[in-house]
Each structure stands twice: as C-alpha cells, then as structure tokens.
Design a protein around this motif. Structure first.
Motif, PDB file in Angstrom:
ATOM      1  N   GLY A   1       0.819  -1.219   0.000  1.00  0.00           N
ATOM      2  CA  GLY A   1       0.000   0.000   0.000  1.00  0.00           C
ATOM      3  C   GLY A   1       0.844   1.256   0.000  1.00  0.00           C
ATOM      4  N   ILE A   2       1.933   1.245   0.765  1.00  0.00           N
ATOM      5  CA  ILE A   2       2.837   2.404   0.815  1.00  0.00           C
ATOM      6  C   ILE A   2       3.482   2.632  -0.545  1.00  0.00           C
ATOM      7  CG2 ILE A   2       5.032   3.257   1.759  1.00  0.00           C
ATOM      8  CD1 ILE A   2       4.150   1.866   4.421  1.00  0.00           C
ATOM      9  N   VAL A   3       3.950   1.556  -1.175  1.00  0.00           N
ATOM     10  CA  VAL A   3       4.567   1.680  -2.506  1.00  0.00           C
ATOM     11  C   VAL A   3       3.550   2.216  -3.503  1.00  0.00           C
ATOM     12  CG1 VAL A   3       5.532   0.374  -4.442  1.00  0.00           C
ATOM     13  CG2 VAL A   3       6.344  -0.063  -2.106  1.00  0.00           C
ATOM     14  N   ASP A   4       2.330   1.664  -3.505  1.00  0.00           N
ATOM     15  CA  ASP A   4       1.297   2.111  -4.438  1.00  0.00           C
ATOM     16  C   ASP A   4       0.995   3.594  -4.248  1.00  0.00           C
ATOM     17  OD1 ASP A   4       1.110  -0.432  -5.513  1.00  0.00           O
ATOM     18  OD2 ASP A   4      -0.695  -0.976  -4.363  1.00  0.00           O
ATOM     19  N   LYS A   5       0.849   4.042  -3.009  1.00  0.00           N
ATOM     20  CA  LYS A   5       0.554   5.453  -2.746  1.00  0.00           C
ATOM     21  C   LYS A   5       1.704   6.346  -3.166  1.00  0.00           C
ATOM     22  CE  LYS A   5      -2.712   4.687   0.964  1.00  0.00           C
ATOM     23  NZ  LYS A   5      -2.996   4.772   2.392  1.00  0.00           N
ATOM     24  N   THR A   6       2.943   5.892  -2.949  1.00  0.00           N
ATOM     25  CA  THR A   6       4.123   6.669  -3.330  1.00  0.00           C
ATOM     26  C   THR A   6       4.172   6.837  -4.844  1.00  0.00           C
ATOM     27  OG1 THR A   6       5.349   5.896  -1.397  1.00  0.00           O
ATOM     28  CG2 THR A   6       6.641   6.774  -3.228  1.00  0.00           C
ATOM     29  N   ILE A   7       3.947   5.745  -5.566  1.00  0.00           N
ATOM     30  CA  ILE A   7       4.007   5.804  -7.030  1.00  0.00           C
ATOM     31  C   ILE A   7       2.842   6.606  -7.593  1.00  0.00           C
ATOM     32  CG2 ILE A   7       3.784   4.401  -9.119  1.00  0.00           C
ATOM     33  CD1 ILE A   7       5.486   2.272  -7.679  1.00  0.00           C
TER      34      ILE A   7
END
Length: 90
Positions: free
Chosen positions: A81-87
């Motif tokens: 979820g953190i990676v998705d939000k960052t991207i």
C-alpha cells in the motif's frame, strides 16, 4: 522469519519478531510484529540502494497478528500500500 517481496519496482523486506507479553493478571501470550524495510529495486548504477522506509507493524484492522504467517502477510500488505501510494502520488 523473513521474506523479500518485489512490487512495482520496489523491494519490500518483511521480517517477523515474536514478543512475549503478560497482560495484567493474564497468561503469557505471544505477539508477532512485522518489521518492514522498503527500498527501490537495485540497479547497476545504484547497487547499494538503501531503504527509505522502516516501519514496525504490530497489528492491522485493530487486531494483533496471531501467527508469523499473518505478520508476514500483514506487513507485505502494508508495504504494498505504501509503494502504491508513493508511485500514484508522483
């Protein structure tokens, strides 16, 4: 227990710590904590990529992890979820 996951050009390194807790007047219980290190996938130009996020996750949806497997999957879900939000924010 430790696992590496790759998601959208990032590495999510999830390890599990087991902690022994004794609630007030209760029996000793084991809790499992997920420890996350998130970094970009290493490239030939930057082989020593350092993690940019370090997190300790002790529960999801208001409940403690009941097993090491639950902690691994919970940690992976949070990391993804953190990676998705960052991207998606870029």
């Amino acid at each position: 227990m430790k696992r590496l996951y790759h998601h959208r050009g990032h590495v999510i390194d999830v390890s599990v710590e087991t902690v022994c807790r004794a609630p007030d007047g209760g029996a000793t219980a084991l809790d499992h904590i997920a420890v996350l290190l998130i970094s970009a996938d290493a490239s030939p130009e930057h082989p020593d990529t350092q993690p940019y996020a370090r997190l300790r996750i002790d529960r999801t949806t208001g409940r403690a992890f009941e097993s090491e497997a639950d902690a691994l999957m919970g940690g992976y879900s949070v990391g993804r979820g953190i990676v998705d939000k960052t991207i998606d924010a870029s």
